[in-house]
Design an enzyme around this catalytic site. Structure first.
Site, PDB file in Angstrom:
ATOM      1  N   ASP A  53       0.845  -1.197   0.000  1.00 50.47           N
ATOM      2  CA  ASP A  53       0.000   0.000   0.000  1.00 50.47           C
ATOM      3  C   ASP A  53       0.885   1.255   0.000  1.00 50.47           C
ATOM      4  O   ASP A  53       1.871   1.317   0.735  1.00 50.47           O
ATOM      5  CB  ASP A  53      -0.860  -0.027   1.273  1.00 50.47           C
ATOM      6  CG  ASP A  53      -1.830   1.125   1.353  1.00 50.47           C
ATOM      7  OD1 ASP A  53      -2.784   1.144   0.560  1.00 50.47           O
ATOM      8  OD2 ASP A  53      -1.630   2.016   2.206  1.00 50.47           O
ATOM      9  N   GLU A  86       1.429  -0.360  -4.993  1.00 54.70           N
ATOM     10  CA  GLU A  86       0.557   0.741  -5.375  1.00 54.70           C
ATOM     11  C   GLU A  86       1.470   1.951  -5.499  1.00 54.70           C
ATOM     12  O   GLU A  86       1.904   2.516  -4.505  1.00 54.70           O
ATOM     13  CB  GLU A  86      -0.507   0.992  -4.309  1.00 54.70           C
ATOM     14  CG  GLU A  86      -1.450   2.098  -4.709  1.00 54.70           C
ATOM     15  CD  GLU A  86      -2.122   2.768  -3.519  1.00 54.70           C
ATOM     16  OE1 GLU A  86      -3.215   3.303  -3.708  1.00 54.70           O
ATOM     17  OE2 GLU A  86      -1.562   2.785  -2.413  1.00 54.70           O
TER      18      GLU A  86
HETATM   19  C1  NOJ Z   1      -4.285   3.315  -0.542  1.00 50.35           C
HETATM   20  C2  NOJ Z   1      -5.446   2.417  -0.272  1.00 50.35           C
HETATM   21  O1  NOJ Z   1      -5.801   1.790  -1.471  1.00 50.35           O
HETATM   22  C3  NOJ Z   1      -6.547   3.278   0.300  1.00 50.35           C
HETATM   23  O2  NOJ Z   1      -7.772   2.596   0.401  1.00 50.35           O
HETATM   24  C4  NOJ Z   1      -6.098   3.789   1.649  1.00 50.35           C
HETATM   25  O3  NOJ Z   1      -7.052   4.709   2.140  1.00 50.35           O
HETATM   26  C5  NOJ Z   1      -4.747   4.497   1.547  1.00 50.35           C
HETATM   27  N1  NOJ Z   1      -3.805   3.817   0.717  1.00 50.35           N
HETATM   28  C6  NOJ Z   1      -4.142   4.629   2.915  1.00 50.35           C
HETATM   29  O4  NOJ Z   1      -3.704   3.385   3.361  1.00 50.35           O
END
Ligand code: NOJ
Length: 554
Positions: free
Chosen positions: A210, A272
């Site tokens: 993440d 991500e």
């Molecule tokens: C990206 C995640 O996909 C999202 O859902 C989240 O709110 C943020 N990162 C913080 O972890």
């Protein structure tokens, strides 16, 4: 490693939002037992028939204990399971059952930040000299008692929150309940490596990292510069995020995580890549000699309008920039975005969402790369835009609970299994499901669509099946047959032995001239919304509205 050992290259990954996928105990919240019960739907492990979807891996959004300020993306314990979702024993069963069906299991690893309820932060916030004092990003107020610098939170407001016990500010890229870890501290790194090993030792097949570009922060805490012409200093997008994310040494952090992965075999690392310059920056995350990520999520397809020119350009860019032997990955939906049907139906001048869903599915599953599906996409699920403020759960992105626009809840509503109570998501008659079921659930659900040969679900099943059967669709080179697409896409996927031609009319209203010629005129129909499957045909001269045809050269 031989690329054929890299199972994710051939894979279709299915993203599950555990809170709303399947509720086995009737408490209104999805859980691990619910996922176990539904595994056969995803892949029953019988490769010779096509009754299940036949996906290769599941990616579970966070399943760890969490106060749920950001619905699990605020982790308070990294090596346990949220009690609403089940136990570690349930998780072991899930792993075993999934592996028996040839389904790999990928977990979401949220390590840019923890919850403010994590023991590490509870200790860190107490004083400036406790053993975990430097595990987070702490700074003194400025001389006039203001925040240390101009870094903002992605979710709005300053990224700094004052902690009276320490008389210092801590930094949070997201909400104040998600303090950022200090990745310059060796003990933090070791603690996270331990977490990674814990899950690998249990048998997990990989991680989605993440916010993987936000780990490193400028040690001098310099202000981010405003973008040229921007005056709104309170807006996150007004800044060049030079100093709070995507720093050059962030790559070393990922390369070090990769080394932990490489202590094991056949594990996948997906990131991500939370950056401004989507594609150009995200390709850097594969690292030299692929020493970082295996797959880097970038957002060109979901951010494009439903227009072949844009989507074509996004694909061409990926083809050009993802450095060989690195492997592209594509998705249309995830838990942070409006579902593609809901946003593309507006730009396609059509009301036939099923036809649009099939055309979009074809694009996603026939370009070169690993495809990621988001639960319910295979049914044509749409955003639920009718969630009353008191039932919203996404308080992190929409803290006052009134702003339906920025809430991500619409794309996170319960999976639509059947036409019964709560669309079969939960049997609990007296409880409310975690989020309200979409009003279209009586028609758009697995049971109903399963019986309709022309449904979106059955189209996905067939498409996933032909992809599994075809080396060209999984591994073949991609080549566009149209230089400047305007109404349709026509491209091939080719290996030494197989050529597959993909034709997609983007217009739901207009029949168009195809205008391409190919050496061969004998093509077998693998899948089509218009042509008879398995028939050998000439290349069609025209494409009907929203026609999709996938043909293999004889
Ligand atoms: C990206 C995640 O996909 C999202 O859902 C989240 O709110 C943020 N990162 C913080 O972890």
């Amino acid at each position: 490693m031989n690329t054929y050992d890299q199972w994710w290259r051939d894979s279709v990954i299915y993203q599950i939002y555990p809170l709303t996928f399947a509720d086995s105990n009737g408490d209104g919240m999805g859980d691990l037992q619910g996922i176990i019960q539904r595994l056969d739907y995803l892949n029953d492990g019988q490769s010779e028939h096509q009754t299940s979807l036949g996906i290769d891996a599941i990616w579970l959004c966070p399943i760890y204990p969490s106060p749920m300020v950001d619905n699990g993306y605020d982790v308070s314990h990294y090596t346990d399971i949220h009690p609403h979702l089940g136990t570690l024993a349930d998780f072991d069963v899930l792993l075993q059952e999934a592996h028996q069906r040839d389904i790999k299991v990928i977990l979401d690893l949220v390590i840019n930040h923890t919850s403010d309820q994590h023991d590490w932060f509870a200790e860190s916030r107490t004083s400036q000299d406790n053993p975990k004092a430097d595990w987070y990003i702490w700074q003194d107020p400025t001389e006039d008692e203001a925040v240390p610098n101009n870094w903002l939170s992605y979710l709005g407001g300053s990224g700094w929150t004052f902690e009276p016990q320490r008389q210092q500010y801590y930094f949070h890229t997201f909400s104040p309940h998600q303090p950022d870890l200090n990745w310059r501290h060796p003990a933090v790194k070791e603690a996270i490596y331990k977490v990674i090993r814990f899950w690998f030792d249990r048998g997990v097949d990989g991680f989605r990292l993440d916010a993987s570009s936000a780990y490193s922060k400028d040690p001098a805490f310099r202000n981010n510069p405003l973008k040229f012409g921007k005056t709104d200093a309170d807006n996150y997008d007004s800044y060049h995020h030079l100093y709070d994310k995507n720093l050059p040494d962030n790559h070393q952090i990922i390369a070090d995580i990769r080394k932990v992965l490489d202590e094991y075999e056949h594990k996948v690392l997906i990131g991500e890549t939370f950056i401004d310059n989507q594609l150009y920056d995200s390709v850097a995350f594969y690292g030299p000699d692929q020493g970082e990520l295996d797959l880097a999520f970038s957002f060109e397809l979901p951010f494009s309008p439903w227009y072949p020119g844009y989507l074509h350009r996004a694909i061409v860019k990926k083809e050009r920039f993802v450095p060989d032997p690195a492997w592209p990955t594509h998705f249309l939906d995830n838990h942070d975005l409006p579902r593609h049907l809901s946003h593309w139906i507006d730009c396609s001048l059509c009301t036939d969402s099923a036809a649009l869903a099939k055309a979009a599915a074809t694009l996603l599953l026939t370009v070169r790369g690993t495809s990621v599906l988001y639960y319910g996409q295979e049914l044509g699920m749409e955003d639920n835009l009718e969630i009353p403020p008191e039932q919203r759960q996404d308080t992190a992105s929409s803290p006052d609970q009134k702003d339906g626009q920025s809430s991500r809840d619409g794309a996170r509503t319960p999976m639509q299994w059947d036409s019964f109570t709560h669309a079969g998501f939960s049997f609990g008659k007296t409880v409310k499901p975690w989020l309200p079921v979409h009003r279209n659930a009586a028609e758009v659900n697995i049971e109903v669509e399963g019986q309709d040969p022309n449904s979106v679900l059955n189209f996905y099943r067939q498409l996933l099946w032909i992809r599994k059967q075809s080396d060209a669709l999984r591994r073949g080179a991609w080549k566009s047959l149209i230089a400047y697409p305007h109404e349709h896409l026509a491209y091939t996927r080719t290996t030494d032995r197989e050529t597959v031609l993909i034709l997609i009319n983007f217009s739901g209203a207009k029949e168009i001239d195809l205008g391409i010629s190919c050496k061969s005129n004998r093509w077998r129909v693998l899948l089509s919304t218009e042509l008879q499957i398995d028939k050998v045909v000439d290349i069609p001269e025209t494409l009907k509205p929203f026609e999709v045809s996938i043909l293999r050269q004889e």
